[in-house]
Motif scaffolding. Structure first.
Motif, mmCIF file in Angstrom:
data_model
loop_
_atom_site.group_PDB
_atom_site.id
_atom_site.type_symbol
_atom_site.label_atom_id
_atom_site.label_comp_id
_atom_site.label_asym_id
_atom_site.label_seq_id
_atom_site.Cartn_x
_atom_site.Cartn_y
_atom_site.Cartn_z
ATOM 1 N N ARG A 97 0.841 -1.201 0.000
ATOM 2 C CA ARG A 97 0.000 0.000 0.000
ATOM 3 C C ARG A 97 0.873 1.246 0.000
ATOM 4 N NH1 ARG A 97 -4.098 0.229 4.619
ATOM 5 N NH2 ARG A 97 -2.258 -0.221 5.909
ATOM 6 N N LEU A 98 0.666 2.095 -0.977
ATOM 7 C CA LEU A 98 1.396 3.365 -1.055
ATOM 8 C C LEU A 98 0.481 4.564 -0.837
ATOM 9 C CD1 LEU A 98 3.812 2.903 -4.077
ATOM 10 C CD2 LEU A 98 4.249 2.545 -1.645
ATOM 11 N N GLY A 99 -0.779 4.419 -1.210
ATOM 12 C CA GLY A 99 -1.710 5.525 -1.038
ATOM 13 C C GLY A 99 -2.086 5.646 0.438
ATOM 14 N N ALA A 100 -1.956 6.857 0.985
ATOM 15 C CA ALA A 100 -2.343 7.055 2.391
ATOM 16 C C ALA A 100 -3.790 6.611 2.544
ATOM 17 C CB ALA A 100 -2.181 8.517 2.789
ATOM 18 N N PRO A 101 -4.074 5.624 3.400
ATOM 19 C CA PRO A 101 -5.409 5.023 3.433
ATOM 20 C C PRO A 101 -6.476 6.001 3.916
ATOM 21 C CG PRO A 101 -4.010 4.101 5.167
ATOM 22 C CD PRO A 101 -3.137 4.961 4.323
ATOM 23 N N GLY B 254 3.515 1.155 2.994
ATOM 24 C CA GLY B 254 3.322 2.213 3.972
ATOM 25 C C GLY B 254 4.024 3.471 3.485
#
Lengths: 342, 342
Positions: free
Chosen positions: A263-267, A288
């Motif tokens: 996951r790269l997009g800030a959740p 992260g």
């Protein structure tokens, strides 16, 4: 000095702020040469509650050292330097492991009395630990690509590294924003043979193809997942470069059992699917916030020699006073990534 | 034959069922010599809605081949064999990768017309792909330890492998059930130097110390996490061997930024923490249901030569007709793990 400050959703103003000065002996003051607007700046741009005090914006910038504190030994006035998107001491246990994002003394631009990057100048804490000297002149044509090492390219790289991308792999990148496109570059340079880019903005996915994407899937939801499974037989490594639950669900729908989603997009969610289904499928969730500082030296040579050209994600340059337009253009998807030049 | 069937929460009955017969040419019928009750059997034991038809129970067993279908070539009548806790063809793409739990043709005992393991005999689909011949006699003193390779020991091993445990590591194991204790064995044999076992049942944590735990933390919640952080400085690798949200929260509270949590306990929740906090900390969540079949040959030699003795988790043996007592004793925590001998 002039700087961009956000006062609420869709309310960015460029205003006069105090000129930064050395506060602590490890500080440096950097005169900004180029900054940019991050995809993550668009979340507060869409939802930030109204505030009277405002929040100085921007965390991606490069510039020229104007002044250094008494303890700064590695930099001097006139050096052109790149700032990773958080500052860090580069000496604590986390930094020693290459996890500068978790630095014990680190922090974010625009918070705790530290300036944002979208302004004329920035006081940078832990300047020796944070800033990386660039071996080019301040008018180099390479500046846009160098600027991406502040965040978007090192973030894409973090996704490929944590997804474990290696030679011959098939990789799915979910999202055709600047991070997704940089993840394509990163996956290719780590040896991926097949790179599927899920995105529906043709200009962006075309750039993705230039960067190394071999397949583009424009369909969303079930249809998109079916297309990905059909054309690849399923993928073991997925880079999620959006941050929405829908993007995570697409990743989960496309990945093979035993596969990895980075996951790269800030959740934009607090809770995610971690139940029996994901457990039985042995899905690994990793990634992260990127420790950008750890990757800069590694990627710098390839930017300098032109092997990678991530600066192509910038499709429009705005003067600092036009920062509100830059936000609007990105939020309205008229611009992929805006460069801001004070 | 006699077999254990669950009809609802706390309602296990041993009753007459049809004798298993070969249905498909890849089947074998195995006469069960030893079976056991799994921690995961206790979840339905506590919550299963009442049913008229009942669910045959048990998925961990070893026994003697009684009959083989026409296509079975690797086994013959009289062979002592171990069954991993799911059946698998051992030929599909997932099995080829060692992910037998996701076998394209695989399935679970007690479902889809396949017998449970807590009975006198079991029809095993894909017998060649599923069953592992054991080079000992049916009365060997090693049977309990061999039986753990069906699930609990190979599950503990999966946790240590997916957490990336290696030489010199500090590892936290959350949970002193049989899986947690086997995870201690697994972490030790992979070279962990310090193994912290979080559990509050002294007899179990004592066995954990015998297996290689160097520290035991009995405190729960915030206090427990603080103890773990204090005594270790934080851990990079955590094996979560319970399955509750509380256990996951303990793991998250104790793990260092950039660390890995491997989940072994079947999650008793659908949604888990995947928000900004976990993202900023670069926590990797991995693990899942073990591909037991992939690990059996790897661990078998060390069971045979006594290097590891996971069979010590069995602290009471029940006759098949006492299966209801076995469930009750485990659910009431009077027994760590019950062996059932038809």
């Amino acid at each position: 000095m002039r700087a961009a400050v956000m006062y609420g959703a869709r309310d960015v103003r460029v205003e006069d702020r105090p000129d930064p000065k050395i506060v602590k002996p490890a500080d440096a003051v950097v005169r900004v040469v180029a900054a940019c607007v991050c995809g993550s700046d668009l979340w507060p741009y869409q939802s930030m509650p109204v505030t009277d005090t405002g929040r100085p914006m921007g965390h991606e910038f490069l510039g020229v050292v104007e002044e250094t504190g008494a303890e700064v030994t590695g930099l001097k006035t006139g050096d052109l330097v790149l700032a990773p998107f958080t500052y860090s001491d580069n000496t604590c246990d986390y930094c020693a492991k290459g996890l500068h994002i978790s630095c014990r003394n680190g922090g974010r631009y625009g918070f705790d009395g530290v300036d944002g990057g979208q302004g004329e100048a920035v006081r940078v804490p832990y300047a020796d630990g944070t800033l990386v000297k660039l071996p080019v002149a301040a008018d180099s044509a390479l500046l846009p690509s160098l600027l991406t090492l502040s965040d978007v390219m090192t973030t894409g790289h973090h996704g490929a590294v944590t997804a474990g991308v290696g030679r011959g792999d098939t990789v799915l990148v979910v999202g055709d924003g600047a991070v997704g496109l940089c993840a394509v570059i990163a996956a290719k340079r780590l040896g991926a043979e097949r790179i599927v880019l899920a995105g529906r903005h043709e200009a962006r996915t075309d750039l993705g193809r230039d960067f190394g994407a071999t397949d583009v899937v424009a369909e969303r939801g079930e249809e998109g997942m079916a297309r990905i499974r059909e054309s690849t037989g399923g993928v073991e490594k997925v880079i999620e470069a959006v941050g929405t639950r829908q993007a995570l669900d697409t990743a989960l729908g496309a990945v093979l059992d035993g596969g990895t989603i980075s996951r790269l997009g800030a959740p934009q969610y607090e809770l995610g699917p971690l139940g029996r289904a994901e457990f039985m499928r042995n899905i690994t969730l990793t990634g992260g916030a990127s420790p950008a500082r750890a990757y800069i030296e590694q990627l710098l040579p390839e930017v300098l020699d032109g092997t990678i050209t991530p600066g192509r994600v910038f499709d429009r340059t705005f003067a600092l006073d036009q920062a509100p337009d830059a936000y609007r253009a990105m939020a309205d998807r008229q611009v992929l990534k805006a460069l801001v030049a004070p």
